[in-house]
Design a protein around this motif. Structure first.
Motif, short mmCIF file in Angstrom:
data_model
loop_
_atom_site.label_atom_id
_atom_site.label_comp_id
_atom_site.label_asym_id
_atom_site.label_seq_id
_atom_site.Cartn_x
_atom_site.Cartn_y
_atom_site.Cartn_z
N ILE A 60 5.16 -2.81 -6.69
CA ILE A 60 5.01 -2.59 -5.26
C ILE A 60 4.06 -3.65 -4.73
O ILE A 60 2.93 -3.78 -5.21
N TRP A 61 4.54 -4.43 -3.75
CA TRP A 61 3.71 -5.47 -3.14
C TRP A 61 3.21 -4.95 -1.81
O TRP A 61 3.99 -4.47 -0.98
N LEU A 62 1.91 -5.09 -1.59
CA LEU A 62 1.26 -4.45 -0.45
C LEU A 62 0.63 -5.43 0.52
O LEU A 62 -0.07 -6.36 0.12
N ARG A 63 0.87 -5.18 1.81
CA ARG A 63 0.06 -5.80 2.86
C ARG A 63 -0.01 -4.80 4.02
O ARG A 63 1.01 -4.35 4.54
N SER A 64 -1.23 -4.47 4.40
CA SER A 64 -1.41 -3.40 5.38
C SER A 64 -2.80 -3.47 5.99
O SER A 64 -3.78 -3.76 5.31
N PRO A 65 -2.90 -3.10 7.31
CA PRO A 65 -4.21 -3.01 7.95
C PRO A 65 -4.87 -1.65 7.74
O PRO A 65 -5.89 -1.37 8.33
N GLY A 66 -4.27 -0.80 6.90
CA GLY A 66 -4.83 0.53 6.66
C GLY A 66 -4.20 1.55 7.56
O GLY A 66 -3.04 1.43 7.96
N GLY A 67 -4.96 2.60 7.87
CA GLY A 67 -4.43 3.68 8.69
C GLY A 67 -5.00 5.02 8.26
O GLY A 67 -6.21 5.16 8.13
N ASP A 68 -4.13 5.97 7.99
CA ASP A 68 -4.51 7.33 7.63
C ASP A 68 -5.11 7.35 6.22
O ASP A 68 -4.41 7.12 5.23
N ALA A 69 -6.42 7.64 6.12
CA ALA A 69 -7.12 7.57 4.83
C ALA A 69 -6.55 8.54 3.82
O ALA A 69 -6.33 8.19 2.65
N ARG A 70 -6.31 9.78 4.23
CA ARG A 70 -5.82 10.78 3.28
C ARG A 70 -4.38 10.48 2.87
O ARG A 70 -3.99 10.74 1.73
N ILE A 89 -1.09 -7.43 -4.80
CA ILE A 89 -1.37 -8.07 -3.52
C ILE A 89 -1.08 -9.55 -3.72
O ILE A 89 -1.86 -10.26 -4.38
N PRO A 90 0.06 -10.03 -3.22
CA PRO A 90 0.41 -11.44 -3.44
C PRO A 90 -0.53 -12.39 -2.71
O PRO A 90 -1.24 -12.01 -1.78
N GLY A 115 -4.81 -13.50 -2.76
CA GLY A 115 -4.58 -12.17 -2.21
C GLY A 115 -5.90 -11.56 -1.79
O GLY A 115 -6.94 -11.82 -2.41
N LEU A 116 -5.88 -10.73 -0.75
CA LEU A 116 -7.13 -10.21 -0.19
C LEU A 116 -7.21 -8.69 -0.30
O LEU A 116 -6.37 -7.97 0.25
N PHE A 117 -8.22 -8.21 -1.00
CA PHE A 117 -8.56 -6.79 -1.07
C PHE A 117 -9.78 -6.63 -0.17
O PHE A 117 -10.87 -7.07 -0.51
#
Length: 213
Positions: A60-70, A89-90, A115-117
Motif C-alpha cells: 500500500i503506497w500512501l500520500r495523505s494530509p491526514g484527517g480523522d485520527a481514530r 511512502i514513495p 518520502g516524507l513521514f
C-alpha cells in the motif's frame, strides 16, 4: 523549504483528494494499492473491502494530509490484520498526521529516500464554531467544552500509545517528537509539523526495512 516548518518542504505532496481514494495498480510486476487523499471515518471499511477484492495486493503506497485520527488508527489495524502487507511512502510523497497511523499498520514498512513521514502534535480544538459558541454562552459552557476537549485528548493519547506498542513502533516517537511540536502556531514559534529524517524513522522503528525492496 517551509520557513515556518524548516524540516519540511513548503508544499508537501500529500494529495488534494477530499477523501482517500484506493486504486489498485501494477508496479514493477507487483500489485499495489495506491491510497491517496484525506482520511475520513469511512476509510477503514473501504480499505477492508478493497483488500478483500484484491487479495493479491502486496503493498500500500500512501500520500495523505491526514484527517480523522481514530479512522487512521482503525485503518492501520485493518492493514495489520493482513500480516505481511507492506506499507510504503514513495519518494516525493508525504504522509502526515492520521496517515502516520495508517502507515504504521504495515509489516514491513518502507519510507523511500525522499518520502516524507510528517508528524505534529494533535489538537482537539479545531472546531472554532463550537469554541466561539461556548464563549458566547458564558463561563460554564466554556468550562464544559474545555473539560470535554481535555478528556477526549487524553483518551486519544492513550489510544495512540497503545497503537504504537501493538505496531512495534517506539513510544518515544510520541514523547520525543510528536508531543514536542506546537499544536497551534503562535507569534514566537510558527512551526507545527516536523519531517523525520531517514535516521529518525529507523531509530523509532517507524520504517523497519530499507527503500530497495
Amino acid at each position: 523549504m517551509d520557513p515556518a516548518n524548516p524540516t519540511c518542504p513548503l508544499n508537501p505532496d500529500w494529495s488534494a483528494n477530499p477523501t482517500m481514494q484506493l486504486t489498485p495498480v501494477v508496479k514493477n510486476g507487483s500489485k499495489v494499492l495506491l491510497a491517496e487523499g484525506r482520511i475520513d471515518a469511512g476509510l477503514p471499511d473501504r480499505l477492508k473491502a478493497a483488500l478483500a477484492a484484491n487479495p493479491d495486493v502486496e503493498e500500500i503506497w500512501l500520500r495523505s494530509p491526514g484527517g480523522d485520527a481514530r479512522a487512521g488508527n482503525a485503518a492501520g489495524r485493518v492493514i495489520r490484520a493482513n500480516f505481511g502487507l507492506v506499507t510504503r511512502i514513495p519518494s516525493g510523497w508525504a504522509c502526515f498526521s492520521a496517515c502516520n497511523f495508517v502507515f504504521m499498520g504495515g509489516q514491513p514498512r518502507v519510507i523511500d529516500p525522499g518520502g516524507l513521514f510528517i508528524v505534529h502534535m494533535f489538537t482537539r480544538t479545531g472546531d472554532r464554531g463550537a469554541i466561539d459558541y461556548s464563549v458566547a454562552m458564558g463561563t460554564d459552557a466554556t468550562k464544559e467544552l474545555i473539560g470535554d476537549i481535555e478528556q477526549d485528548a487524553a483518551l486519544l493519547a492513550s489510544e495512540d500509545n497503545d497503537f504504537l506498542i501493538r505496531m512495534g513502533v517506539s513510544r518515544k516517537l510520541l514523547t520525543e517528537v510528536m508531543y514536542q511540536q506546537k499544536a497551534l502556531a503562535n507569534a514566537e514559534d510558527k512551526s507545527t509539523r516536523r519531517c523525520l529524517t531517514q535516521a529518525e524513522v529507523k531509530t523509532y522503528n517507524v520504517a523497519n526495512n530499507n527503500g530497495n525492496q
